[in-house]
Write a protein that holds these residues in place. Structure first.
Motif, short mmCIF file in Angstrom:
data_model
loop_
_atom_site.label_atom_id
_atom_site.label_comp_id
_atom_site.label_asym_id
_atom_site.label_seq_id
_atom_site.Cartn_x
_atom_site.Cartn_y
_atom_site.Cartn_z
N GLN A 240 18.01 -35.39 -29.55
CA GLN A 240 18.71 -34.63 -28.51
C GLN A 240 18.87 -33.16 -28.92
O GLN A 240 18.68 -32.25 -28.12
CB GLN A 240 20.10 -35.27 -28.27
N THR A 241 19.17 -32.94 -30.21
CA THR A 241 19.38 -31.57 -30.69
C THR A 241 18.09 -30.76 -30.67
O THR A 241 18.10 -29.56 -30.44
CB THR A 241 19.95 -31.60 -32.13
N THR A 242 16.98 -31.44 -30.92
CA THR A 242 15.71 -30.72 -30.99
C THR A 242 14.96 -30.70 -29.65
O THR A 242 13.80 -30.30 -29.60
CB THR A 242 14.78 -31.35 -32.05
N SER A 243 15.64 -31.11 -28.59
CA SER A 243 14.98 -31.07 -27.28
C SER A 243 14.83 -29.61 -26.83
O SER A 243 15.53 -28.73 -27.35
CB SER A 243 15.80 -31.88 -26.27
N PRO A 244 13.93 -29.31 -25.88
CA PRO A 244 13.71 -27.91 -25.45
C PRO A 244 15.02 -27.22 -25.05
O PRO A 244 15.87 -27.83 -24.40
CB PRO A 244 12.78 -28.07 -24.25
N LEU A 245 15.14 -25.96 -25.45
CA LEU A 245 16.38 -25.23 -25.17
C LEU A 245 16.52 -24.91 -23.69
O LEU A 245 17.62 -24.86 -23.16
CB LEU A 245 16.41 -23.93 -25.99
N ILE A 246 15.39 -24.70 -23.03
CA ILE A 246 15.45 -24.34 -21.60
C ILE A 246 15.63 -25.61 -20.77
O ILE A 246 14.81 -26.52 -20.81
CB ILE A 246 14.15 -23.62 -21.16
N ALA A 247 16.75 -25.66 -20.04
CA ALA A 247 17.04 -26.83 -19.21
C ALA A 247 16.77 -26.50 -17.74
O ALA A 247 16.33 -25.39 -17.40
CB ALA A 247 18.49 -27.23 -19.40
N ASN B 215 24.29 -24.74 -22.69
CA ASN B 215 24.77 -25.89 -23.49
C ASN B 215 23.80 -26.21 -24.63
O ASN B 215 24.23 -26.44 -25.76
CB ASN B 215 24.90 -27.13 -22.60
N ASN B 216 22.51 -26.22 -24.30
CA ASN B 216 21.50 -26.54 -25.33
C ASN B 216 21.52 -25.51 -26.46
O ASN B 216 21.39 -25.87 -27.63
CB ASN B 216 20.10 -26.60 -24.71
N ILE B 217 21.65 -24.24 -26.08
CA ILE B 217 21.67 -23.18 -27.11
C ILE B 217 22.92 -23.33 -27.99
O ILE B 217 22.84 -23.25 -29.22
CB ILE B 217 21.61 -21.78 -26.44
N ILE B 218 24.07 -23.59 -27.35
CA ILE B 218 25.32 -23.75 -28.13
C ILE B 218 25.18 -24.94 -29.09
O ILE B 218 25.53 -24.85 -30.27
CB ILE B 218 26.54 -23.95 -27.19
N THR B 219 24.62 -26.04 -28.57
CA THR B 219 24.45 -27.24 -29.42
C THR B 219 23.53 -26.92 -30.60
O THR B 219 23.85 -27.24 -31.76
CB THR B 219 23.85 -28.40 -28.60
N PHE B 220 22.41 -26.27 -30.31
CA PHE B 220 21.43 -25.96 -31.35
C PHE B 220 22.05 -25.04 -32.42
O PHE B 220 22.00 -25.34 -33.63
CB PHE B 220 20.20 -25.29 -30.71
N VAL B 221 22.65 -23.95 -31.97
CA VAL B 221 23.27 -23.00 -32.91
C VAL B 221 24.40 -23.70 -33.69
O VAL B 221 24.53 -23.54 -34.90
CB VAL B 221 23.80 -21.75 -32.16
N GLY B 222 25.21 -24.48 -32.98
CA GLY B 222 26.34 -25.17 -33.61
C GLY B 222 25.89 -26.12 -34.71
O GLY B 222 26.47 -26.14 -35.81
#
Lengths: 206, 279
Positions: free
Chosen positions: A119-126, A134-141
Motif C-alpha cells: 500500500q505504501t509503495t503504490s503510485p503516488l498519483i491517485a 494522502n498518498n504523499i503524506i503516507t509515503f513521506v510519513g
C-alpha cells in the motif's frame, strides 16, 4: 415524568455513582466499582463453566476422546500453585503460545507487513487530488518515521540529512495527536450514551 | 496568582461540570447540525447493499457494556440493514459480555416483528466463543467441530440455517464490532488473510488510527468509526437512533475540549512569558 421501572433506577444510580469519581473519590463510587467487579467476575465464572461444558465436555460426552488431552492440559495450568510440581504448568502454556503464534503469524506477516508495504509503495498519483495528497503524506510519513529509528549511524540525526528524522518525529507527533483526539471522542461517546440514558430513559425529559 | 496561572490550574470539578452541561444542553435542545457521512461508513453500507439476498453473514459482537454506547447503535443500524436485505446472520461473540449485548440489540431491532425473520432459519446466536483468534480460526475453519449448540443450548442440527454452513466458504461476508485491538486485528488475519473473505470492521474511535491502515490497504472493505460511524450508518440505513442524537452532543463537547486546549496552551505560554520577563 420520571421512570417507574426499578431496573432503570438501578442503572441510573450506578451511572451517577460511577461517574461521581470524576469529581472526587467517594464511598458511592467505591460501592459501584466493587459491585461491577463482583458482577463481572460472577458472569465470567458462569461463562467459563459454560465454555468448558460447550467446547470440552459435550465433545467428550459424544465420544471424542482426544478432548481428554484438552482437559489434562487445562488442569495442568493450575499446577503452578503447587510447590513441587509447579513446572508442569509450562506444558499447557507452551501449547497455548505455540498454538497462538502458529495461528496468527502467517496472516500477521501478510496483513501487517506485505499488504502495508504494498500500500505504501503504490503510485503516488491517485484518482483525485485528496487521494494524491494522502498518498504523499503516507509515503513521506513512513520514510521519515522509519529514519527516526536508525540508531546505527549518528550522522543521520545530526548531519545534513538530520531534517529527515526530525520530520519523522513531527509525523509521529501528528499521529499521536490524532490518536489522542480519537480517544477523547471515544470516551465522550461512551459517556454521552449514559447522559442520553439518564435524560431519556430515567428522567424522561428528552 | 495571575489570571493566566489560575487558568492553567482549573479544578477538574469545574471542567467536568462544564463537560456534563455541554452534553445536557444539546441533548435537551438539539442543534440539528448536518451529518456528513464519511467514506469508511459509506463503504460499509455499500458493501452490505451489494450482497445478494439470502447471503450468509458472520457477525461478531466483540464488545461489552463499556463499548455499548459507542458500538451498540451502529450494531443496531447494521442489523436493520442486514435484515432488510434478507441476509442470513450467524452471530457470535468474542467478548465475554457480548452475550449480554445481544438481547439489548435484538430488543431494538425486533427481527421477528419488523422483518418476519425466524430464529434458526434467518439468524442464530452462537454465544461467546473463547480464544479470540483461535475461536475465529475455528469458526472459519470447521464451525461444526467447534460448536455443537447455539447460545441457548439448542443442538445445531436443529437449526436449519446452520445445516449447510461448515466454515469460511459458506459465509459471503464477515463483520465485527469490537473494543479489543486483538479482535480487530485477529479478524483481518483470519478472515481476510487466511480465507480472503470480504470483511467489515467496527471499533472505538480511539482504535481507528491503528485499524484504519487495514481499510486503506483494502483488507477491510468498510470501517465503522465508533459513535461517528454509527451515526453515519443510522443516517444511511434510515434508522435514526442514539448515535444521531449523540452527534450534536459530541460536536458541542468536542468544541468545548478545543476551547480548553486553546485556553490551556495560551495560559501556559503567557505564564512562561511573564516568568521570563520577571527574571
Amino acid at each position: 415524568m420520571v421512570s417507574t421501572d426499578a431496573q432503570i433506577w438501578i442503572a441510573a444510580f450506578f451511572t451517577i455513582a460511577a461517574t461521581s469519581y470524576a469529581f472526587r473519590d467517594n464511598v458511592v463510587f467505591k460501592f459501584a466499582e466493587n459491585t461491577f467487579i463482583g458482577v463481572a467476575a460472577g458472569h465470567a465464572i458462569v461463562m467459563g463453566i459454560k465454555n468448558i461444558r460447550d467446547y470440552g465436555w459435550n465433545h467428550l460426552a459424544q465420544g471424542e476422546m482426544i478432548y481428554i488431552v484438552v482437559f489434562i492440559l487445562g488442569i495442568l495450568l493450575y499446577a503452578r500453585f503447587h510447590d513441587k510440581y509447579y513446572w508442569l504448568y509450562r506444558y499447557p502454556i507452551a501449547f497455548l503460545v505455540g498454538n497462538g503464534v502458529g495461528i496468527s503469524i502467517r496472516a500477521a506477516i501478510h496483513s501487517d507487513f506485505v499488504k502495508q508495504i504494498a500500500q505504501t509503495t503504490s503510485p503516488l498519483i491517485a484518482a483525485d487530488a485528496f487521494g494524491t495528497i494522502n498518498n504523499i503524506i503516507t509515503f513521506v510519513g513512513v520514510i521519515t518515521a522509519l529514519s527516526h529509528f536508525i540508531f546505527t549511524r549518528e550522522d543521520i540525526h545530526t548531519g545534513t540529512l538530520g531534517w529527515i528524522p526530525r520530520v519523522g518525529r513531527w509525523m509521529m507527533l501528528l499521529a499521536f495527536g490524532a490518536s489522542f483526539g480519537n480517544t477523547i471522542m471515544s470516551r465522550f461517546g461512551m459517556y454521552q450514551g449514559r447522559i442520553i440514558f439518564l435524560l431519556r430513559d430515567w428522567l424522561q425529559i428528552v | 496568582m495571575s489570571v493566566w496561572e489560575k487558568l492553567t490550574a482549573v479544578p477538574r470539578e469545574v471542567v467536568m461540570t462544564l463537560v456534563v452541561l455541554a452534553m445536557i444542553i444539546p441533548a435537551i435542545r438539539p442543534l440539528g447540525l448536518p451529518i456528513l457521512t464519511g467514506d469508511m461508513s459509506r463503504a460499509w453500507y455499500n458493501t452490505v447493499e451489494q450482497l445478494p439476498e439470502g447471503s450468509v453473514v458472520l457477525f461478531d459482537i466483540g464488545y461489552g457494556s463499556g463499548g455499548y454506547p459507542s458500538l451498540g447503535p451502529g450494531n443496531i443500524a447494521a442489523f436493520h440493514q442486514m435484515f432488510e436485505k434478507n441476509l442470513k446472520l450467524v452471530i457470535m461473540a468474542t467478548a465475554l459480555e457480548g452475550t449480554m449485548m445481544y438481547p439489548l440489540i435484538m430488543e431494538e431491532v425486533k427481527p421477528e416483528e419488523n422483518y418476519g425473520a425466524v430464529y434458526g432459519e434467518d439468524y442464530v446466536f452462537l454465544g461467546y466463543i473463547a480464544g479470540e483468534q483461535t475461536a475465529m480460526a475455528g469458526v472459519l475453519g470447521d464451525l461444526k467441530s467447534l460448536v455443537s449448540t447455539d447460545y441457548q443450548g439448542t443442538p445445531i442440527s436443529q437449526l436449519p440455517l446452520l445445516e449447510n454452513i461448515n466454515g469460511a466458504d459458506d459465509f459471503a461476508l464477515v463483520a465485527y464490532l469490537t473494543t479489543a485491538g486483538g479482535v480487530a486485528e485477529g479478524w483481518v488475519y483470519q478472515a481476510y488473510s487466511q480465507y480472503n473473505k470480504p470483511l467489515l470492521g467496527g471499533c472505538l474511535s480511539m482504535m481507528t488510527t491503528s485499524i484504519k491502515p487495514y481499510y486503506d490497504s483494502g483488507q477491510l472493505l468498510g470501517l465503522m468509526d465508533g459513535i461517528k460511524g454509527a451515526a453515519d450508518l443510522e443516517f444511511l440505513t434510515g434508522h435514526p437512533g442514539d448515535a444521531i442524537v449523540s452527534s450534536d452532543i459530541l460536536s458541542f463537547t468536542q468544541t468545548l475540549v478545543l476551547v480548553f486546549i486553546a485556553i490551556g496552551n495560551i495560559s501556559f505560554w503567557m505564564t512562561r512569558k511573564t516568568k521570563e520577563e520577571e527574571s
